[in-house]
Design a protein around this motif. Structure first.
Motif, short mmCIF file in Angstrom:
data_model
loop_
_atom_site.label_atom_id
_atom_site.label_comp_id
_atom_site.label_asym_id
_atom_site.label_seq_id
_atom_site.Cartn_x
_atom_site.Cartn_y
_atom_site.Cartn_z
N ALA A 336 -12.34 2.78 -2.69
CA ALA A 336 -11.03 2.81 -3.33
C ALA A 336 -10.09 1.73 -2.80
O ALA A 336 -9.26 1.20 -3.56
CB ALA A 336 -10.40 4.19 -3.14
N SER A 337 -10.21 1.41 -1.52
CA SER A 337 -9.27 0.47 -0.90
C SER A 337 -9.84 -0.93 -0.71
O SER A 337 -9.17 -1.80 -0.14
CB SER A 337 -8.82 1.01 0.46
N ALA A 338 -11.04 -1.17 -1.19
CA ALA A 338 -11.70 -2.46 -0.96
C ALA A 338 -10.96 -3.60 -1.65
O ALA A 338 -10.36 -3.42 -2.71
CB ALA A 338 -13.14 -2.41 -1.48
N PRO A 339 -10.99 -4.79 -1.05
CA PRO A 339 -10.42 -5.95 -1.74
C PRO A 339 -11.24 -6.28 -2.98
O PRO A 339 -12.33 -5.74 -3.19
CB PRO A 339 -10.53 -7.06 -0.69
N ALA A 340 -10.72 -7.15 -3.81
CA ALA A 340 -11.40 -7.52 -5.06
C ALA A 340 -12.80 -8.04 -4.78
O ALA A 340 -13.00 -8.88 -3.89
CB ALA A 340 -10.59 -8.56 -5.81
N TYR A 341 -13.76 -7.52 -5.50
CA TYR A 341 -15.15 -7.97 -5.40
C TYR A 341 -15.47 -8.81 -6.63
O TYR A 341 -15.38 -8.33 -7.76
CB TYR A 341 -16.08 -6.75 -5.30
#
Length: 373
Positions: A336-341
């Protein structure tokens, strides 16, 4: 529309190996996978499985995640809600399973959702597009753009691109087909078009003569076809055999090469869209690896599945590197909190509703192949 692609999918895999704990020092990290591997949607599920297996192989060949191998447990849900729920229970009872990919349809995905949620196992569906899917709980995510955000694209396709004023919409009789048809109808009407027919096509249907006759009598400018490849191919063939030359537009499920194979020359000229195009140079590393392993090109659904497991594995790596316990709850938070992939199908960055908003591009079937429109 323009492509927003990257080689990050392959780059992510190649970057997973570390000089940390040797793989044999820890148990493998278990991941669940479920999709229709048999039945009338099997071609979608097989594409999913092939990409997930390719990803699993690449990760483990590169040394795993923080020195730990991944072990994907593959299950066939046959697009059955009952089977999907049973598989979810199996995953919930599997020690160490912290992430699941699946399923193809919203119906099967939602059938698994209560059990996976109770077990605190995050679930990423590559293709569930019903607006309600991520609303079930904080543990549901998807890789594709939801149907209400795609409806304006459908209206653009049939009204602007194909110049339709009167549109017929035969739709696949399931949650996806019904939702797509209704949302598209509203978007077409907002654009000034008129929907003169909206009628379901039953799964596994083969005789479309009554529907073809009805469409022929209505004489629409355009047919919009939110139907899966098996039924769509038979419908298109019978439509053309009846002398109906009406232009056809479609959402992305017909970007499946199996449709080209089944529909043959009658697929010529169909206009649709995709979030992945195998000829894009930015996805070359993935396409080459997929083709080398399976002796065929990947399609949009292959790529969506690859991005789905990549997002989960990236989150698992984040949890391990943080020193937190490797639990489904912590993996969910990391997703949910991951940077843009930057993946094969565009950018994955989840908003507060765990939704993504990806770009699509129009393609058309010419000489038995998908080409840029």
């Amino acid at each position: 529309m323009t492509f927003r692609r990257a080689t990050a999918g392959i780059a992510l895999v190649l970057g997973l190996a570390t000089t940390g704990v040797p793989a044999q020092a820890a148990d493998p990290i278990k991941i669940g996978f479920f999709a229709p591997l048999t039945g009338n949607l099997a071609n979608f599920g097989e594409r999913f499985r092939e990409s997930v297996q390719l990803f699993e192989e690449q990760v483990n060949t590169a040394g795993g995640i923080e020195g730990r191998k991944i072990e994907v447990i593959y299950e066939d849900d046959r697009n059955s809600p009952k089977e999907a729920a049973s598989i979810a229970q199996k995953f919930a009872n599997t020690p160490g399973l912290v992430f699941a990919v699946g399923s193809f349809s919203t119906t099967a995905s939602l059938a698994a959702a209560p059990i996976l949620t109770e077990a605190k196992i995050p679930q990423v569906s590559p293709s569930s597009s019903h607006p309600d899917f991520p609303k079930f709980s904080p543990y549901q995510f998807r890789q594709n753009t939801r149907q209400d955000k795609l409806a304006p694209l459908h209206a653009e396709l049939v009204v602007d691109k194909l110049k339709g004023k009167k549109i017929a919409i035969p739709f696949f009789q399931d949650d996806w087909g019904q939702t797509t048809a209704n949302l598209t109808k509203a978007a077409i009407e907002q654009r000034g078009g008129e929907v003169v027919l909206i009628e379901p096509i039953a799964p596994n249907a083969r005789d479309f003569r009554p529907l073809v006759s009805k469409i022929k009598a209505l004489n629409p400018d355009v047919i919009f076809l939110p139907v899966h490849y098996q039924e769509a191919s038979a419908f298109v063939q019978q439509l053309r055999q009846a002398g109906v030359t009406t232009p056809i537009g479609s959402p992305d499920p017909l970007s499946n090469p199996k449709f080209l194979e089944l529909a043959g020359k009658d697929a010529e000229g169909i206009l649709l869209y995709t979030s992945f195009f195998a000829d894009d140079p930015r996805v070359k590393a993935y396409v080459d690896a997929y083709k080398a392993k399976y002796n065929r090109l990947p399609d949009q659904y292959s790529a969506l599945a690859y991005d789905s497991i990549a997002v989960g594995v990236n989150a698992i790596r984040t949890v391990l590197q943080s020193g937190k316990p490797l639990t489904g709850e912590n993996v969910r938070d990391a997703i949910a909190s991951a940077p843009a992939y930057e993946g094969l199908t565009g950018t994955t960055k989840y908003d507060d509703e765990r939704e993504v908003n990806k770009k699509s591009t129009f393609i058309i079937i010419k000489n038995g192949a998908y080409v840029l429109y």
